[in-house]
Design an enzyme around this catalytic site. Sequence first.
Site, PDB file in Angstrom:
ATOM      1  N   LYS A  51       0.834  -1.246   0.049  1.00 52.00           N
ATOM      2  CA  LYS A  51       0.004  -0.134   0.096  1.00 52.00           C
ATOM      3  C   LYS A  51       0.645   1.429  -0.042  1.00 52.00           C
ATOM      4  O   LYS A  51       1.741   1.297   0.909  1.00 52.00           O
ATOM      5  CB  LYS A  51      -0.647   0.011   1.115  1.00 52.00           C
ATOM      6  CG  LYS A  51      -2.320   0.303   0.928  1.00 52.00           C
ATOM      7  CD  LYS A  51      -3.077   0.056   2.506  1.00 52.00           C
ATOM      8  CE  LYS A  51      -4.499   0.339   2.252  1.00 52.00           C
ATOM      9  NZ  LYS A  51      -5.106   0.300   3.719  1.00 52.00           N
ATOM     10  N   ILE A  52       0.624   2.063  -0.989  1.00 52.73           N
ATOM     11  CA  ILE A  52       1.412   3.263  -1.270  1.00 52.73           C
ATOM     12  C   ILE A  52       0.700   4.527  -1.174  1.00 52.73           C
ATOM     13  O   ILE A  52      -0.452   4.785  -1.910  1.00 52.73           O
ATOM     14  CB  ILE A  52       2.254   3.376  -2.574  1.00 52.73           C
ATOM     15  CG1 ILE A  52       2.920   2.043  -2.570  1.00 52.73           C
ATOM     16  CG2 ILE A  52       2.982   4.313  -2.821  1.00 52.73           C
ATOM     17  CD1 ILE A  52       4.240   1.771  -2.568  1.00 52.73           C
TER      18      ILE A  52
END
Length: 218
Positions: free
Chosen positions: A84-85
Site C-alpha cells: 500500500k502506497i
Amino acid sequence: MKFFLDTANIDEIKDAASWGVLDGVTTNPTLVSREGKVDFKARIKEICDVVSGPVSAEVISMDYDGMVKEALELSKIAKNVTVKIPMTKDGIRAVSTLSKQNVKTNVTLVFNANQALLAAKSGATFVSPFIGRIDDVGNDGMSVLADILEIFKNYDLKTEVIAASIRHPEHVRQVALLGTHIATIPYKILKMMFDHPLTDKGIKRFLSDWEEYKKKFS
Ligand code: E4P
C-alpha cells in the site's frame, strides 16, 4: 464482487475466513497500531497464512527511495502481499517502478477521480478511494466512486477499485450497485450484513413450530 476485511486483527480475519466469503485483507498503520505491541511483518505473515488473496501492507516512508525499499521488503513476506502506497508524487513514482517489477500495489488515500486516474496510469494493481472520509468532509463519496469506475471503463484500465473507508452496510449495497470490484469492510460491518430482524423472527418461528409438531406427532 470481492470482499476484503479492513483490519489487522488476526481473530477477526480467522472468523471472517471461516465464513468462506473473504477474498483479501487490507491493513494500514492505524489498524496495526490498534493491535498493541505486535511485530508488523510477523503479523502480515500470519495474515497471509490465513488468507490466500491479496493482503495489503502499507509503507511508512514518504520518499521514493524509501518507499521502493520498504515495498520490496514487504513483498518478500509472502506472495500475496500487496504494498500500500500513499497517493503522492513520490508514491506514484514508486508505484510506476514497482509495477514494472511485478510488485502488486494498492494506492491509498485517494479522494477524487484524478488521483485514481494517476494511480491507474502508474500501473497500480488496486486503487482505494476512501468513501466514508469523503462523506465526512461534506462531499459525496459514492459519486466520486461512480466517476472513477466510469473513467476506468472508458479507457479499459486494469486497476481494480477497492471501496475503502466503509462505514455501514448501506455503503456496501451502494458500492455493489455501482459494480465496484472490491469493498474492504471492517469486521463489525461485515457481521452486520448477516442481520435482519425478520431472519431472527423467522428462525424462532420455524423452531417453535417444529417443537409443536414433535409434541403432537411423536
Ligand atoms: C483501507 O484501505 C483504509 O485503510 C480504510 O478503509 C480506512 O478507513 P477509515 O476511514 O475508517 O479509517
